[in-house]
Design a protein around this motif. Structure first.
Motif, PDB file in Angstrom:
ATOM      1  N   ASP A  43       0.783  -1.229   0.000  1.00  0.00           N
ATOM      2  CA  ASP A  43       0.000   0.000   0.000  1.00  0.00           C
ATOM      3  C   ASP A  43       0.818   1.284   0.000  1.00  0.00           C
ATOM      4  N   SER A  44       2.137   1.184   0.006  1.00  0.00           N
ATOM      5  CA  SER A  44       2.929   2.409   0.040  1.00  0.00           C
ATOM      6  C   SER A  44       3.846   2.486  -1.178  1.00  0.00           C
ATOM      7  N   PRO A  45       4.060   3.706  -1.677  1.00  0.00           N
ATOM      8  CA  PRO A  45       4.953   3.861  -2.820  1.00  0.00           C
ATOM      9  C   PRO A  45       6.405   3.592  -2.404  1.00  0.00           C
ATOM     10  N   LEU A  46       7.234   3.358  -3.392  1.00  0.00           N
ATOM     11  CA  LEU A  46       8.652   3.140  -3.102  1.00  0.00           C
ATOM     12  C   LEU A  46       9.238   4.405  -2.494  1.00  0.00           C
ATOM     13  N   PRO A  47      10.140   4.254  -1.561  1.00  0.00           N
ATOM     14  CA  PRO A  47      10.693   5.437  -0.895  1.00  0.00           C
ATOM     15  C   PRO A  47      11.717   6.171  -1.766  1.00  0.00           C
ATOM     16  N   VAL A  48      11.963   7.400  -1.406  1.00  0.00           N
ATOM     17  CA  VAL A  48      13.073   8.165  -1.955  1.00  0.00           C
ATOM     18  C   VAL A  48      14.178   8.027  -0.919  1.00  0.00           C
ATOM     19  N   LEU A  49      15.316   7.479  -1.338  1.00  0.00           N
ATOM     20  CA  LEU A  49      16.403   7.188  -0.410  1.00  0.00           C
ATOM     21  C   LEU A  49      17.523   8.208  -0.516  1.00  0.00           C
ATOM     22  N   THR A  50      18.140   8.504   0.611  1.00  0.00           N
ATOM     23  CA  THR A  50      19.317   9.365   0.624  1.00  0.00           C
ATOM     24  C   THR A  50      20.546   8.489   0.458  1.00  0.00           C
ATOM     25  N   LEU A  51      21.383   8.832  -0.503  1.00  0.00           N
ATOM     26  CA  LEU A  51      22.575   8.049  -0.800  1.00  0.00           C
ATOM     27  C   LEU A  51      23.784   8.579  -0.042  1.00  0.00           C
ATOM     28  N   ASP A  53      26.440   9.934  -1.066  1.00  0.00           N
ATOM     29  CA  ASP A  53      26.949  11.233  -1.518  1.00  0.00           C
ATOM     30  C   ASP A  53      25.987  12.383  -1.225  1.00  0.00           C
ATOM     31  N   GLY A  54      24.886  12.097  -0.538  1.00  0.00           N
ATOM     32  CA  GLY A  54      23.927  13.132  -0.164  1.00  0.00           C
ATOM     33  C   GLY A  54      22.814  13.345  -1.174  1.00  0.00           C
ATOM     34  N   THR A  55      22.883  12.706  -2.336  1.00  0.00           N
ATOM     35  CA  THR A  55      21.829  12.857  -3.337  1.00  0.00           C
ATOM     36  C   THR A  55      20.634  11.985  -2.971  1.00  0.00           C
ATOM     37  N   GLN A  56      19.524  12.247  -3.646  1.00  0.00           N
ATOM     38  CA  GLN A  56      18.292  11.493  -3.421  1.00  0.00           C
ATOM     39  C   GLN A  56      18.075  10.526  -4.583  1.00  0.00           C
ATOM     40  N   ALA A  57      17.603   9.329  -4.281  1.00  0.00           N
ATOM     41  CA  ALA A  57      17.298   8.324  -5.295  1.00  0.00           C
ATOM     42  C   ALA A  57      15.820   7.969  -5.195  1.00  0.00           C
ATOM     43  N   ASP A  58      15.071   8.280  -6.241  1.00  0.00           N
ATOM     44  CA  ASP A  58      13.650   7.976  -6.318  1.00  0.00           C
ATOM     45  C   ASP A  58      13.506   6.617  -7.009  1.00  0.00           C
ATOM     46  N   LEU A  59      13.246   5.570  -6.245  1.00  0.00           N
ATOM     47  CA  LEU A  59      13.189   4.217  -6.790  1.00  0.00           C
ATOM     48  C   LEU A  59      12.061   4.043  -7.798  1.00  0.00           C
ATOM     49  N   GLN A  60      10.965   4.736  -7.576  1.00  0.00           N
ATOM     50  CA  GLN A  60       9.842   4.666  -8.518  1.00  0.00           C
ATOM     51  C   GLN A  60      10.286   5.176  -9.884  1.00  0.00           C
ATOM     52  N   ARG A 116      38.145   2.055   0.293  1.00  0.00           N
ATOM     53  CA  ARG A 116      39.263   1.100   0.398  1.00  0.00           C
ATOM     54  C   ARG A 116      39.110  -0.049  -0.604  1.00  0.00           C
ATOM     55  N   LYS A 117      37.858  -0.431  -0.877  1.00  0.00           N
ATOM     56  CA  LYS A 117      37.608  -1.539  -1.806  1.00  0.00           C
ATOM     57  C   LYS A 117      37.351  -1.061  -3.231  1.00  0.00           C
ATOM     58  N   GLY A 118      37.377   0.248  -3.460  1.00  0.00           N
ATOM     59  CA  GLY A 118      37.168   0.791  -4.796  1.00  0.00           C
ATOM     60  C   GLY A 118      35.729   0.708  -5.268  1.00  0.00           C
ATOM     61  N   LEU A 119      34.781   0.762  -4.340  1.00  0.00           N
ATOM     62  CA  LEU A 119      33.361   0.667  -4.683  1.00  0.00           C
ATOM     63  C   LEU A 119      32.795   2.060  -4.930  1.00  0.00           C
ATOM     64  N   THR A 120      32.180   2.242  -6.083  1.00  0.00           N
ATOM     65  CA  THR A 120      31.660   3.560  -6.459  1.00  0.00           C
ATOM     66  C   THR A 120      30.160   3.550  -6.712  1.00  0.00           C
ATOM     67  N   PHE A 121      29.513   2.376  -6.610  1.00  0.00           N
ATOM     68  CA  PHE A 121      28.082   2.325  -6.916  1.00  0.00           C
ATOM     69  C   PHE A 121      27.278   3.126  -5.902  1.00  0.00           C
ATOM     70  N   PRO A 122      26.089   3.607  -6.318  1.00  0.00           N
ATOM     71  CA  PRO A 122      25.255   4.398  -5.409  1.00  0.00           C
ATOM     72  C   PRO A 122      24.749   3.530  -4.253  1.00  0.00           C
ATOM     73  N   THR A 123      24.919   4.051  -3.054  1.00  0.00           N
ATOM     74  CA  THR A 123      24.598   3.254  -1.862  1.00  0.00           C
ATOM     75  C   THR A 123      23.791   4.056  -0.853  1.00  0.00           C
ATOM     76  N   HIS A 124      22.756   3.417  -0.352  1.00  0.00           N
ATOM     77  CA  HIS A 124      21.991   3.936   0.777  1.00  0.00           C
ATOM     78  C   HIS A 124      22.455   3.164   2.006  1.00  0.00           C
ATOM     79  N   ASN A 125      22.777   3.868   3.074  1.00  0.00           N
ATOM     80  CA  ASN A 125      23.225   3.224   4.303  1.00  0.00           C
ATOM     81  C   ASN A 125      22.017   2.951   5.199  1.00  0.00           C
ATOM     82  N   ASP A 126      21.660   1.681   5.301  1.00  0.00           N
ATOM     83  CA  ASP A 126      20.562   1.257   6.179  1.00  0.00           C
ATOM     84  C   ASP A 126      21.195   0.848   7.510  1.00  0.00           C
ATOM     85  N   GLU A 127      21.703   1.856   8.207  1.00  0.00           N
ATOM     86  CA  GLU A 127      22.522   1.642   9.409  1.00  0.00           C
ATOM     87  C   GLU A 127      21.809   0.837  10.493  1.00  0.00           C
TER      88      GLU A 127
END
Length: 175
Positions: A43-51, A53-60, A116-127
């Protein structure tokens, strides 16, 4: 006069046993994927996540034109050490993806580990694991393929580059 029975070649018997083993592994893997599959709230739309780098990712929006691969991983996950480089390569090749780091420390620690591992993909931290709990992701690594806001495919555990690309291709063909 007695007839001699020629025994079957060994390779033929081994091939048959290998096929049965492969079929059994495929069935077990499919059942486990169905049992552990994440479920986005209906019943809920996909969230907009903070990555990171501080940008927003709209999954929808990201899943509208082409399938989106959402990769749940963790810095402490042993299997993720093998799947994460594959996901990074997909990202480098222009793949439509977003990753979610599950309980992998605060933003600074996660960013330091990724660098350190050379990872550059967009990531949301679900701490704290809030997003994982809401989507019922209980296993890392987990791969979700979202098309037009709906999960059309998911798998858990190790997956090859070919396996992920085939899932994305399959999802692009779905209506």
């Amino acid at each position: 006069m007695t007839e001699t029975v020629t025994p079957r070649p060994r390779w033929r018997r081994w091939g048959k046993e290998a096929l049965w083993l492969l079929l059994f592994a495929l069935i077990i893997s499919t059942v486990l994927d169905l049992w552990r599959s994440p479920a986005l709230p209906e019943d809920s739309p996909l969230p907009v996540l903070t990555l990171q780098d501080g940008t927003q990712a709209d999954l929808q929006a990201m899943s509208r034109d082409r399938p989106l691969l959402v990769y749940y991983w963790a810095s402490w996950c042993a299997v993720c050490r093998f799947t994460t480089p594959t996901v990074e390569q997909l990202w480098q090749d222009g793949g439509n993806l977003l990753t979610v780091a599950l309980r992998s420390g605060d933003d600074a620690r996660l960013q330091q580990g990724m660098a350190r591992k050379g990872l550059t993909f967009p990531t949301h931290n679900d701490e704290q694991g809030a997003l994982a709990a809401r989507w019922q992701v209980s296993v890392t690594p987990s791969f979700l393929i979202i098309k037009e806001g709906k999960v059309v495919s998911s798998t858990t555990g190790w997956s090859s580059r070919w396996g992920l690309q085939l899932r994305l291709l399959w999802a692009s063909w779905l209506a």
